[in-house]
Write a protein that holds these residues in place. Structure first.
Motif, PDB file in Angstrom:
ATOM      1  N   GLY A  37       0.257 -14.121   5.975  1.00  0.00           N
ATOM      2  CA  GLY A  37      -0.423 -12.742   6.245  1.00  0.00           C
ATOM      3  C   GLY A  37      -1.230 -12.680   7.117  1.00  0.00           C
ATOM      4  N   LYS A  38      -1.898 -13.457   7.413  1.00  0.00           N
ATOM      5  CA  LYS A  38      -3.289 -13.440   8.484  1.00  0.00           C
ATOM      6  C   LYS A  38      -2.432 -13.584   9.812  1.00  0.00           C
ATOM      7  CE  LYS A  38      -7.075 -16.040  10.114  1.00  0.00           C
ATOM      8  NZ  LYS A  38      -6.697 -17.307  10.576  1.00  0.00           N
ATOM      9  N   VAL A  39      -1.763 -14.515   9.866  1.00  0.00           N
ATOM     10  CA  VAL A  39      -1.089 -14.757  11.269  1.00  0.00           C
ATOM     11  C   VAL A  39      -0.368 -13.540  11.733  1.00  0.00           C
ATOM     12  CG1 VAL A  39       0.686 -16.097  12.531  1.00  0.00           C
ATOM     13  CG2 VAL A  39      -1.173 -17.300  10.988  1.00  0.00           C
ATOM     14  N   LEU A  40       0.340 -12.781  10.606  1.00  0.00           N
ATOM     15  CA  LEU A  40       1.254 -11.586  11.078  1.00  0.00           C
ATOM     16  C   LEU A  40       0.418 -10.546  11.410  1.00  0.00           C
ATOM     17  CD1 LEU A  40       3.713 -11.668   7.920  1.00  0.00           C
ATOM     18  CD2 LEU A  40       4.330 -12.143  10.408  1.00  0.00           C
ATOM     19  N   ARG A  41      -1.131 -10.359  10.770  1.00  0.00           N
ATOM     20  CA  ARG A  41      -1.747  -9.215  11.195  1.00  0.00           C
ATOM     21  C   ARG A  41      -2.398  -9.540  12.328  1.00  0.00           C
ATOM     22  NH1 ARG A  41      -1.951  -8.029   5.696  1.00  0.00           N
ATOM     23  NH2 ARG A  41      -2.775 -10.233   5.122  1.00  0.00           N
ATOM     24  N   GLU A  42      -2.347 -11.140  13.033  1.00  0.00           N
ATOM     25  CA  GLU A  42      -3.148 -11.300  14.294  1.00  0.00           C
ATOM     26  C   GLU A  42      -2.033 -11.005  15.373  1.00  0.00           C
ATOM     27  OE1 GLU A  42      -5.982 -14.817  12.943  1.00  0.00           O
ATOM     28  OE2 GLU A  42      -3.988 -15.390  13.657  1.00  0.00           O
ATOM     29  N   LEU A  43      -0.667 -11.249  14.895  1.00  0.00           N
ATOM     30  CA  LEU A  43       0.241 -10.891  15.875  1.00  0.00           C
ATOM     31  C   LEU A  43       0.428  -9.538  16.355  1.00  0.00           C
ATOM     32  CD1 LEU A  43       2.968 -13.479  14.346  1.00  0.00           C
ATOM     33  CD2 LEU A  43       2.098 -13.520  16.814  1.00  0.00           C
ATOM     34  N   ALA A  44       0.367  -8.476  15.126  1.00  0.00           N
ATOM     35  CA  ALA A  44       0.530  -7.377  15.201  1.00  0.00           C
ATOM     36  C   ALA A  44      -0.585  -6.787  16.147  1.00  0.00           C
ATOM     37  CB  ALA A  44       0.298  -6.471  14.119  1.00  0.00           C
ATOM     38  N   ASP A  45      -1.753  -7.356  15.909  1.00  0.00           N
ATOM     39  CA  ASP A  45      -3.181  -6.894  16.758  1.00  0.00           C
ATOM     40  C   ASP A  45      -2.839  -7.296  18.162  1.00  0.00           C
ATOM     41  OD1 ASP A  45      -4.302  -6.134  14.515  1.00  0.00           O
ATOM     42  OD2 ASP A  45      -5.503  -7.872  14.413  1.00  0.00           O
ATOM     43  N   ASP A  46      -1.989  -8.445  18.261  1.00  0.00           N
ATOM     44  CA  ASP A  46      -1.810  -8.810  19.730  1.00  0.00           C
ATOM     45  C   ASP A  46      -0.789  -8.257  20.626  1.00  0.00           C
ATOM     46  OD1 ASP A  46      -2.807 -11.122  21.523  1.00  0.00           O
ATOM     47  OD2 ASP A  46      -0.677 -11.600  21.420  1.00  0.00           O
ATOM     48  N   GLY A  47      -0.305  -7.069  19.956  1.00  0.00           N
ATOM     49  CA  GLY A  47       0.582  -6.365  20.582  1.00  0.00           C
ATOM     50  C   GLY A  47       2.171  -6.750  20.358  1.00  0.00           C
ATOM     51  N   VAL A  48       2.510  -7.568  19.480  1.00  0.00           N
ATOM     52  CA  VAL A  48       3.658  -8.002  19.060  1.00  0.00           C
ATOM     53  C   VAL A  48       4.504  -6.984  18.455  1.00  0.00           C
ATOM     54  CG1 VAL A  48       5.120  -9.780  17.691  1.00  0.00           C
ATOM     55  CG2 VAL A  48       3.130 -10.558  19.296  1.00  0.00           C
ATOM     56  N   ASP A  49       5.913  -6.720  18.897  1.00  0.00           N
ATOM     57  CA  ASP A  49       6.673  -5.984  18.341  1.00  0.00           C
ATOM     58  C   ASP A  49       7.020  -6.374  16.768  1.00  0.00           C
ATOM     59  OD1 ASP A  49       8.466  -4.099  17.221  1.00  0.00           O
ATOM     60  OD2 ASP A  49       9.953  -4.511  19.020  1.00  0.00           O
ATOM     61  N   MET A  50       6.517  -6.134  15.764  1.00  0.00           N
ATOM     62  CA  MET A  50       6.665  -6.776  14.514  1.00  0.00           C
ATOM     63  C   MET A  50       8.065  -6.458  13.919  1.00  0.00           C
ATOM     64  SD  MET A  50       4.140  -8.551  14.489  1.00  0.00           S
ATOM     65  CE  MET A  50       4.338  -9.433  12.758  1.00  0.00           C
ATOM     66  N   ARG A  51       8.823  -5.644  14.405  1.00  0.00           N
ATOM     67  CA  ARG A  51      10.248  -5.339  14.060  1.00  0.00           C
ATOM     68  C   ARG A  51      11.114  -6.936  14.109  1.00  0.00           C
ATOM     69  NH1 ARG A  51      11.163   0.110  17.084  1.00  0.00           N
ATOM     70  NH2 ARG A  51       9.819  -1.290  18.355  1.00  0.00           N
ATOM     71  N   ARG A  52      10.437  -7.230  15.092  1.00  0.00           N
ATOM     72  CA  ARG A  52      11.054  -8.488  15.668  1.00  0.00           C
ATOM     73  C   ARG A  52      10.696 -10.016  15.021  1.00  0.00           C
ATOM     74  NH1 ARG A  52      11.282  -9.879  21.407  1.00  0.00           N
ATOM     75  NH2 ARG A  52      13.091 -11.176  20.627  1.00  0.00           N
ATOM     76  N   VAL A  53       9.850  -9.944  13.840  1.00  0.00           N
ATOM     77  CA  VAL A  53       9.370 -10.811  13.366  1.00  0.00           C
ATOM     78  C   VAL A  53       9.654 -10.636  11.749  1.00  0.00           C
ATOM     79  CG1 VAL A  53       7.310 -12.449  12.431  1.00  0.00           C
ATOM     80  CG2 VAL A  53       7.548 -11.323  14.795  1.00  0.00           C
ATOM     81  N   GLN A  54      10.158 -11.719  10.846  1.00  0.00           N
ATOM     82  CA  GLN A  54      10.603 -11.428   9.496  1.00  0.00           C
ATOM     83  C   GLN A  54      10.288 -12.572   8.831  1.00  0.00           C
ATOM     84  OE1 GLN A  54      12.054  -8.758   8.095  1.00  0.00           O
ATOM     85  NE2 GLN A  54      10.958  -9.940   6.415  1.00  0.00           N
ATOM     86  N   PRO A  55       9.001 -12.386   7.889  1.00  0.00           N
ATOM     87  CA  PRO A  55       8.648 -13.478   6.981  1.00  0.00           C
ATOM     88  C   PRO A  55       9.659 -13.339   5.580  1.00  0.00           C
ATOM     89  CG  PRO A  55       7.134 -11.727   6.941  1.00  0.00           C
ATOM     90  CD  PRO A  55       8.192 -11.332   7.946  1.00  0.00           C
ATOM     91  N   LEU A  56       9.901 -14.613   5.325  1.00  0.00           N
ATOM     92  CA  LEU A  56      10.620 -14.672   3.933  1.00  0.00           C
ATOM     93  C   LEU A  56      10.061 -15.762   2.941  1.00  0.00           C
ATOM     94  CD1 LEU A  56      14.496 -14.977   5.464  1.00  0.00           C
ATOM     95  CD2 LEU A  56      13.344 -13.034   4.568  1.00  0.00           C
ATOM     96  N   PHE A  57      10.179 -15.603   1.771  1.00  0.00           N
ATOM     97  CA  PHE A  57       9.525 -16.405   0.615  1.00  0.00           C
ATOM     98  C   PHE A  57      10.666 -16.769  -0.460  1.00  0.00           C
ATOM     99  CE2 PHE A  57       7.211 -17.278  -3.233  1.00  0.00           C
ATOM    100  CZ  PHE A  57       6.597 -18.044  -2.982  1.00  0.00           C
ATOM    101  N   VAL A  58      11.266 -17.752  -0.345  1.00  0.00           N
ATOM    102  CA  VAL A  58      12.236 -18.099  -1.510  1.00  0.00           C
ATOM    103  C   VAL A  58      11.608 -19.009  -2.726  1.00  0.00           C
ATOM    104  CG1 VAL A  58      14.284 -19.324  -1.723  1.00  0.00           C
ATOM    105  CG2 VAL A  58      13.692 -18.747   0.512  1.00  0.00           C
ATOM    106  N   THR A  59      11.753 -18.173  -3.955  1.00  0.00           N
ATOM    107  CA  THR A  59      11.384 -18.974  -4.931  1.00  0.00           C
ATOM    108  C   THR A  59      12.144 -20.254  -5.536  1.00  0.00           C
ATOM    109  OG1 THR A  59      10.611 -18.836  -7.041  1.00  0.00           O
ATOM    110  CG2 THR A  59      12.490 -17.415  -6.551  1.00  0.00           C
ATOM    111  N   PHE A  60      11.783 -21.318  -5.893  1.00  0.00           N
ATOM    112  CA  PHE A  60      12.631 -22.241  -6.334  1.00  0.00           C
ATOM    113  C   PHE A  60      12.446 -22.232  -7.872  1.00  0.00           C
ATOM    114  CE2 PHE A  60       9.007 -24.701  -5.796  1.00  0.00           C
ATOM    115  CZ  PHE A  60       8.814 -25.012  -4.350  1.00  0.00           C
ATOM    116  N   ASP A  61      11.827 -21.213  -8.435  1.00  0.00           N
ATOM    117  CA  ASP A  61      11.716 -21.059  -9.836  1.00  0.00           C
ATOM    118  C   ASP A  61      12.227 -19.786 -10.332  1.00  0.00           C
ATOM    119  OD1 ASP A  61      10.576 -21.393 -12.579  1.00  0.00           O
ATOM    120  OD2 ASP A  61       8.488 -20.755 -12.145  1.00  0.00           O
ATOM    121  N   PRO A  62      13.760 -19.562 -10.021  1.00  0.00           N
ATOM    122  CA  PRO A  62      14.446 -18.380 -10.646  1.00  0.00           C
ATOM    123  C   PRO A  62      14.235 -18.168 -12.031  1.00  0.00           C
ATOM    124  CG  PRO A  62      16.119 -19.954 -10.072  1.00  0.00           C
ATOM    125  CD  PRO A  62      14.706 -20.404  -9.524  1.00  0.00           C
ATOM    126  N   GLU A  63      13.812 -19.097 -12.925  1.00  0.00           N
ATOM    127  CA  GLU A  63      13.693 -19.016 -14.267  1.00  0.00           C
ATOM    128  C   GLU A  63      12.569 -18.039 -14.681  1.00  0.00           C
ATOM    129  OE1 GLU A  63      14.306 -23.188 -15.577  1.00  0.00           O
ATOM    130  OE2 GLU A  63      13.747 -22.632 -17.526  1.00  0.00           O
TER     131      GLU A  63
END
Ligand SMILES: [Cu+2]
Lengths: 221, 149
Positions: free
Chosen positions: A102-128
């Motif tokens: 989250g911190k790096v994503l905010r830094e990238l946005a502050d740096d002027g990066v087009d955030m529509r071109r960055v996609q963070p994903l979190f996969v759970t290995f605990d579907p139970e």
């Protein structure tokens, strides 16, 4: 999603599947993987001075997502994908990784990066224990653009093998139930769906920041 | 204005009370206690603190309980190769003249089953149980970890 089922039910299968994953990692470490041949109409090879393609892992996947639809990696062409694995009951490592993401994503946005071109994903290995609604609330806390993915046990194990993610269900006798011994890499994936860098828990945040900027420069939208 | 003054006077000692470490006869000093702020949907979190033993005899942290948390256990994150694994610890040794830090990525108080969500800045009372020093009351402040770590 029913409430936490007795953990033992899937333990044997999980252990077997994870052992397979571990075996895969060991094999990959000893075998020298030849560079993948690049078809003339396929993705361009990375520039010589840029991050090389990480051989022997990664690739296409499609899993149910917290967006309410299935999400395929191939639908994210042209975006830099930051892929991370964990489980929401993890009290220390996973929130640490997601907080830094989250911190790096905010830094990238502050740096002027087009955030529509960055996609963070979190996969759970605990579907139970991690239902999609639960996962949705959980990931949103760290960054609004984070998407959670939740496959069934088999899909999760298959994706883990594919990306050489290690996760081993452990019963430590804690009142909190089972936990996972797991690897904590963030996979940095380029606009062609190729893994270009693995960022570990001990690597500095700037490694993640720089990798994203580099890949975006390489592949202007 | 008057209200503000009264509040300042009343609240100041509270805020301060959490800070200066108080050594008992045993020489156990606890400081810098905090709880990781987690998504409201989370049922678990972790508590961190520093235990210093200014005494001449070794002691041991045996357990803890935290306000608004069903079960608190002593845990440690252990790195094995590329993986991390959480282990339960029956006790944490605090050697004479030494100190032990419970910090992200290592030892922690495992807070299981939060009975109400953690609010940033909130202070939770906790009791630490030591083998020799007995029970110690401490205050743990809920906060977001600094820069992820
Ligand atoms: Cu723990």
């Amino acid at each position: 999603m029913p409430d936490p089922a007795p953990p033992r039910r899937h333990t044997l299968r999980n252990v077997l599947l994870t052992l397979l994953a571990v075996l895969g990692v060991s094999l990959a470490m000893w075998a020298s993987v030849p560079p993948a041949p690049v078809a003339s109409d396929g993705p361009p090879p990375p520039p010589a001075n840029s991050l090389p393609v990480v051989a022997g892992l990664g690739g296409e996947f499609r899993l149910p997502a917290t967006t309410g639809q299935d999400l395929a990696l191939s639908s994210l062409r042209g975006k830099v994908v930051l892929l991370n694995f964990g489980f929401t009951q993890c009290p220390d490592v996973c929130p640490t990784t997601l907080t830094r993401l989250g911190k790096v994503l905010r830094e990238l946005a502050d740096d002027g990066v087009d955030m529509r071109r960055v996609q963070p994903l979190f996969v759970t290995f605990d579907p139970e224990r991690d239902s999609l609604p639960h996962l949705r609330e959980y990931v949103a806390y760290f960054h609004p653009s984070l998407i959670g993915l939740r496959g069934d046990q088999d899909q999760t194990a298959a994706l883990a093998r594919q990306y050489k993610v290690i996760y081993l269900k452990q019963d430590t006798g804690s009142a909190g139930g089972y936990v996972f011994q797991h690897s904590d890499f963030v996979y940095v994936i380029d606009g062609w769906g190729r893994v270009r860098l693995l960022v570990g828990g001990k690597d500095p945040d700037v490694a993640l920041f720089e990798a994203v900027k580099r890949l975006l420069r390489e592949d202007p939208a | 204005m008057k209200f503000l003054l009264v509040c300042l006077v009343l609240c100041a000692p509270l805020a301060v009370a959490a800070e200066p470490p108080a050594a008992g006869v045993s020489g156990i000093v606890v400081s810098d206690g905090w709880i990781r702020q987690v998504p409201p949907v989370s049922r678990n979190s972790a508590g961190y603190l520093v235990v210093e033993n200014r005494g001449a005899a070794d002691d041991m942290l045996l357990g803890a309980s935290v306000e608004g948390v069903r079960v608190t256990e002593l845990h440690e994150m252990v790195r094995k190769g590329d993986t991390l694994m959480m282990q339960r610890r029956p006790a944490i040794a605090v050697p004479a003249g030494g100190q032990v830090a419970l910090a992200p990525g290592g030892l922690h108080l495992m807070l299981i089953d939060l009975q109400r969500p953690l609010q940033a800045g909130e202070k939770r009372a906790a009791v630490l149980r030591f083998r020799d020093a007995g029970e110690r009351e401490v205050v743990l402040e809920v906060r977001a970890p600094r820069e992820g770590r």
